[in-house]
Design a protein around this motif. Structure first.
Motif, PDB file in Angstrom:
ATOM      1  N   ARG A  95      -7.058   9.983   5.236  1.00 17.86           N
ATOM      2  CA  ARG A  95      -6.061  10.802   4.550  1.00 17.86           C
ATOM      3  C   ARG A  95      -6.608  12.196   4.297  1.00 17.86           C
ATOM      4  O   ARG A  95      -7.800  12.369   4.006  1.00 17.86           O
ATOM      5  N   TRP A 143      -4.579   0.351   1.804  1.00 14.94           N
ATOM      6  CA  TRP A 143      -5.362   0.525   3.022  1.00 14.94           C
ATOM      7  C   TRP A 143      -5.997   1.914   3.126  1.00 14.94           C
ATOM      8  O   TRP A 143      -6.848   2.139   3.973  1.00 14.94           O
ATOM      9  N   GLY A 194      -4.992  -4.589   1.874  1.00 18.95           N
ATOM     10  CA  GLY A 194      -4.265  -4.068   3.030  1.00 18.95           C
ATOM     11  C   GLY A 194      -2.844  -4.584   3.116  1.00 18.95           C
ATOM     12  O   GLY A 194      -2.140  -4.307   4.084  1.00 18.95           O
ATOM     13  N   VAL A 254       0.976  -4.639   2.022  1.00 14.72           N
ATOM     14  CA  VAL A 254       2.020  -3.895   1.315  1.00 14.72           C
ATOM     15  C   VAL A 254       2.563  -4.749   0.160  1.00 14.72           C
ATOM     16  O   VAL A 254       2.887  -5.918   0.351  1.00 14.72           O
ATOM     17  N   MET A 288       6.860   4.253   0.862  1.00 16.91           N
ATOM     18  CA  MET A 288       7.608   3.059   1.270  1.00 16.91           C
ATOM     19  C   MET A 288       7.226   1.877   0.380  1.00 16.91           C
ATOM     20  O   MET A 288       8.099   1.089  -0.001  1.00 16.91           O
ATOM     21  N   SER A 289       5.974   1.777   0.017  1.00 18.48           N
ATOM     22  CA  SER A 289       5.543   0.699  -0.883  1.00 18.48           C
ATOM     23  C   SER A 289       6.292   0.778  -2.210  1.00 18.48           C
ATOM     24  O   SER A 289       6.587  -0.245  -2.832  1.00 18.48           O
ATOM     25  N   ASN A 293       4.123  10.672   1.554  1.00 18.00           N
ATOM     26  CA  ASN A 293       3.912  11.453   2.778  1.00 18.00           C
ATOM     27  C   ASN A 293       5.144  11.391   3.680  1.00 18.00           C
ATOM     28  O   ASN A 293       5.090  11.805   4.833  1.00 18.00           O
ATOM     29  N   VAL A 332       6.659   9.036   5.182  1.00 15.73           N
ATOM     30  CA  VAL A 332       6.808   8.003   6.222  1.00 15.73           C
ATOM     31  C   VAL A 332       6.099   6.695   5.852  1.00 15.73           C
ATOM     32  O   VAL A 332       5.189   6.664   5.040  1.00 15.73           O
TER      33      VAL A 332
HETATM   34  C1  LIG Z   1       3.141  -7.110   4.026  1.00 15.87           C
HETATM   35  C2  LIG Z   1       2.792  -6.018   5.018  1.00 15.87           C
HETATM   36  N1  LIG Z   1       3.699  -5.649   5.946  1.00 15.87           N
HETATM   37  C3  LIG Z   1       3.406  -4.666   6.822  1.00 15.87           C
HETATM   38  C4  LIG Z   1       2.188  -4.039   6.779  1.00 15.87           C
HETATM   39  C5  LIG Z   1       1.855  -2.931   7.764  1.00 15.87           C
HETATM   40  N2  LIG Z   1       1.799  -1.634   7.075  1.00 15.87           N
HETATM   41  C6  LIG Z   1       0.628  -1.107   6.707  1.00 15.87           C
HETATM   42  S1  LIG Z   1       0.797   0.349   5.950  1.00 15.87           S
HETATM   43  C7  LIG Z   1       2.453   0.331   6.137  1.00 15.87           C
HETATM   44  C8  LIG Z   1       3.291   1.505   5.704  1.00 15.87           C
HETATM   45  C9  LIG Z   1       3.475   1.625   4.265  1.00 15.87           C
HETATM   46  O1  LIG Z   1       4.090   2.860   3.986  1.00 15.87           O
HETATM   47  P1  LIG Z   1       3.743   3.652   2.682  1.00 15.87           P
HETATM   48  O2  LIG Z   1       3.809   2.748   1.526  1.00 15.87           O
HETATM   49  O3  LIG Z   1       4.617   4.836   2.638  1.00 15.87           O
HETATM   50  O4  LIG Z   1       2.217   4.021   2.884  1.00 15.87           O
HETATM   51  P2  LIG Z   1       1.481   5.281   3.544  1.00 15.87           P
HETATM   52  O5  LIG Z   1       2.401   5.948   4.491  1.00 15.87           O
HETATM   53  O6  LIG Z   1       1.134   6.165   2.413  1.00 15.87           O
HETATM   54  O7  LIG Z   1       0.259   4.721   4.187  1.00 15.87           O
HETATM   55  C10 LIG Z   1       2.841  -0.834   6.783  1.00 15.87           C
HETATM   56  C11 LIG Z   1       4.258  -1.187   7.084  1.00 15.87           C
HETATM   57  C12 LIG Z   1       1.259  -4.464   5.803  1.00 15.87           C
HETATM   58  N3  LIG Z   1       0.063  -3.888   5.681  1.00 15.87           N
HETATM   59  N4  LIG Z   1       1.597  -5.434   4.915  1.00 15.87           N
END
Ligand SMILES: Cc1ncc(C[n+]2csc(CCOP(=O)(O)OP(=O)(O)O)c2C)c(N)n1
Length: 203
Positions: free
Chosen positions: A30, A56, A95, A97, A127-128, A155, A157
């Protein structure tokens, strides 16, 4: 406290190491939110008694919470970048979500009801912050006035998916609600791809 320049240099060093193929696990770098994170740590005086929960992309959080640079670097080289855990510094990451949001609420519940010092700070992406579990955790800490703050680093996305387009709303769900008192929200543009370096790394 670690400086902006030190955070940037750390991520750059990890990027260079990752490019060599020695890290056989995902790494999420990041850039662009150093000032915002430093300000939050300073303003809220996040210290030894406090807990930091991340996901993550938590290298900066670990550095700001006081994890020694070389210890953090070794953990990342060992493949633990997406789930960094340093119990001594109260840094706990996952890791998955949506995970850890209930853990942060529960930690805050325990701190309050055991009369202990310390607060729970959970840092997540935009998204989280749209997940049901985020809403539940924030509702719980708000209703019981628990010592927890949820920090949403937007960010724009989720990997490469536009968060606002996905939910059909120009703003996060919590804007204009009472829950904002338990949430810190800021926008940034990530200087790195969501994961890795945007190119194939051969082991
Ligand atoms: C339960 C689960 N589903 C899918 C993923 C894959 N995944 C990792 S990061 C992410 C995006 C999350 O977006 P956001 O919360 O906006 O985080 P950022 O863009 O800041 O990394 C996804 C879908 C995961 N890690 N855990």
């Amino acid at each position: 406290m670690v400086t902006k320049e030190e955070i940037i240099a750390f991520e750059k060093e990890i990027a260079d190491i990752f490019a060599t193929g020695v890290i056989r696990a995902p790494v999420h770098l990041r850039a662009g939110r150093e000032d915002a994170l430093i300000n939050i740590f300073k303003e809220h005086q996040i210290g030894d008694d406090d807990y930091v929960f991340g996901f993550w992309d938590s290298h900066e959080l670990a550095l700001l919470k006081g994890v020694p640079r070389e210890e953090l670097k070794q953990a990342i080289i060992d493949g633990k970048s997406i789930s960094l855990c340093f119990p001594k510094q109260n840094v706990l990451c996952s890791g998955i979500v949506g995970s850890l949001m209930g853990t942060a609420a529960g930690t805050a519940w325990a701190l309050k009801n055991q009369g202990k010092k310390g607060r729970a700070f959970l840092f997540c992406g935009d998204m989280s912050a749209e997940t049901g579990i985020f809403h539940e955790a924030v509702k719980y800490v708000y209703n019981f006035d628990l010592p927890a703050i949820f920090i949403v680093c937007d960010n724009g996305v989720s990997v490469m998916t536009d968060t606002r387009a996905t939910w059909g709303s120009p703003e996060p769900w919590f804007v204009g609600t009472k829950y904002e008192s338990k949430i810190i929200y800021f926008k940034y543009t990530n200087g790195y791809p969501h994961s890795g370096l945007g190119k194939l790394i051969k082991f």
